[in-house]
Design a protein around this motif. Structure first.
Motif, PDB file in Angstrom:
ATOM      1  N   ARG A   1      42.890  43.344  32.630  1.00 20.22           N
ATOM      2  CA  ARG A   1      42.012  42.625  33.578  1.00 20.22           C
ATOM      3  C   ARG A   1      40.844  42.000  32.833  1.00 20.22           C
ATOM      4  N   TRP A   2      40.191  42.791  31.987  1.00 19.17           N
ATOM      5  CA  TRP A   2      39.061  42.263  31.219  1.00 19.17           C
ATOM      6  C   TRP A   2      39.528  41.173  30.255  1.00 19.17           C
TER       7      TRP A   2
ATOM      8  N   LEU B   1      42.193  39.191  30.326  1.00 19.30           N
ATOM      9  CA  LEU B   1      42.587  37.943  30.983  1.00 19.30           C
ATOM     10  C   LEU B   1      41.366  37.106  31.352  1.00 19.30           C
ATOM     11  N   ARG B   2      40.325  37.760  31.849  1.00 17.03           N
ATOM     12  CA  ARG B   2      39.094  37.014  32.178  1.00 17.03           C
ATOM     13  C   ARG B   2      38.480  36.434  30.918  1.00 17.03           C
TER      14      ARG B   2
ATOM     15  N   TRP C   1      45.953  48.443  32.574  1.00 25.73           N
ATOM     16  CA  TRP C   1      45.425  47.795  33.789  1.00 25.73           C
ATOM     17  C   TRP C   1      43.969  47.380  33.581  1.00 25.73           C
ATOM     18  N   PHE C   2      43.163  48.303  33.086  1.00 18.98           N
ATOM     19  CA  PHE C   2      41.748  48.000  32.880  1.00 18.98           C
ATOM     20  C   PHE C   2      41.544  47.010  31.737  1.00 18.98           C
ATOM     21  N   CYS C   3      42.230  47.220  30.645  1.00 21.91           N
ATOM     22  CA  CYS C   3      42.065  46.340  29.475  1.00 21.91           C
ATOM     23  C   CYS C   3      42.557  44.924  29.757  1.00 21.91           C
TER      24      CYS C   3
ATOM     25  N   ASP D   1      47.697  33.146  32.094  1.00 20.56           N
ATOM     26  CA  ASP D   1      48.340  33.812  33.228  1.00 20.56           C
ATOM     27  C   ASP D   1      49.848  33.893  33.038  1.00 20.56           C
TER      28      ASP D   1
END
Length: 182
Positions: A155-156, A158-159, A151-153, A106
């Protein structure tokens, strides 16, 4: 406190980039340096992932002290050497300094924002003589689509990163570095 920590983590990169940026560009941007850094970075990741009894002191970015932020910011400076991943340096550096995988991931993400924006603005400023007002629409479209895809990449990613090992990435770095050397 969080904003202050991001600022503190950002400062070492600014100071070192302004002090040594030209030297780094002139002397370290070679295939040998990049390949070697890839390989060494892979081994550091393997070592960090396999450390027995790693002590986690910081479980959330909200628990970080300014000294933690400064140390992660210093780890980020390793990425000035070509072939070193900025996010890899900050995440692995954070983990080695006692941050949980999630806190390190993070903080690395938030630290990337001022670092990458600052580097981009500085590069544009240095190359401003090559730009014209006709370039503005092209930059605007590029920024928009970069933001949407990131944004999409992110988010995935980081998870995934916050709960999975970096071992496959380490082996990729080692193999790629060897290929570049060959």
């Amino acid at each position: 406190r969080f904003t202050l920590n991001v600022f503190i983590g950002f400062l070492p990169a600014v100071v070192l980039a302004l002090a040594f940026g030209k030297l780094i560009q002139a002397h370290l941007f070679t295939p040998m340096v990049v390949a070697t850094t890839f390989i060494l970075g892979g081994f550091v990741i393997l070592w960090a992932e396999r450390r027995p009894n790693a002590v986690v002191r910081v479980h959330s970015v909200d628990d970080m002290t300014p000294m933690d932020a400064l140390k992660v910011g210093l780890a980020q400076c390793l990425a000035m050497v070509p072939g070193t991943s900025r996010s890899g340096a900050t995440i692995i550096g954070g983990m080695l300094l006692g941050l949980s995988r999630k806190a390190a991931t993070d903080f690395s993400f938030f630290l990337a924002m001022p670092t990458l924006i600052g580097a981009g603005v500085y590069s544009l400023y240095k190359q401003r003589h090559l730009l014209s007002t006709a370039d503005i629409p092209l930059f605007a479209v590029g920024l928009l689509f970069s933001f949407i895809s990131a944004w999409f990449c992110v988010r995935w990613l980081l998870r995934y990163i916050s709960s999975n090992s970096f071992v496959p990435f380490a082996w990729y770095r080692i193999v790629f570095g060897i290929i570049v050397l060959v």
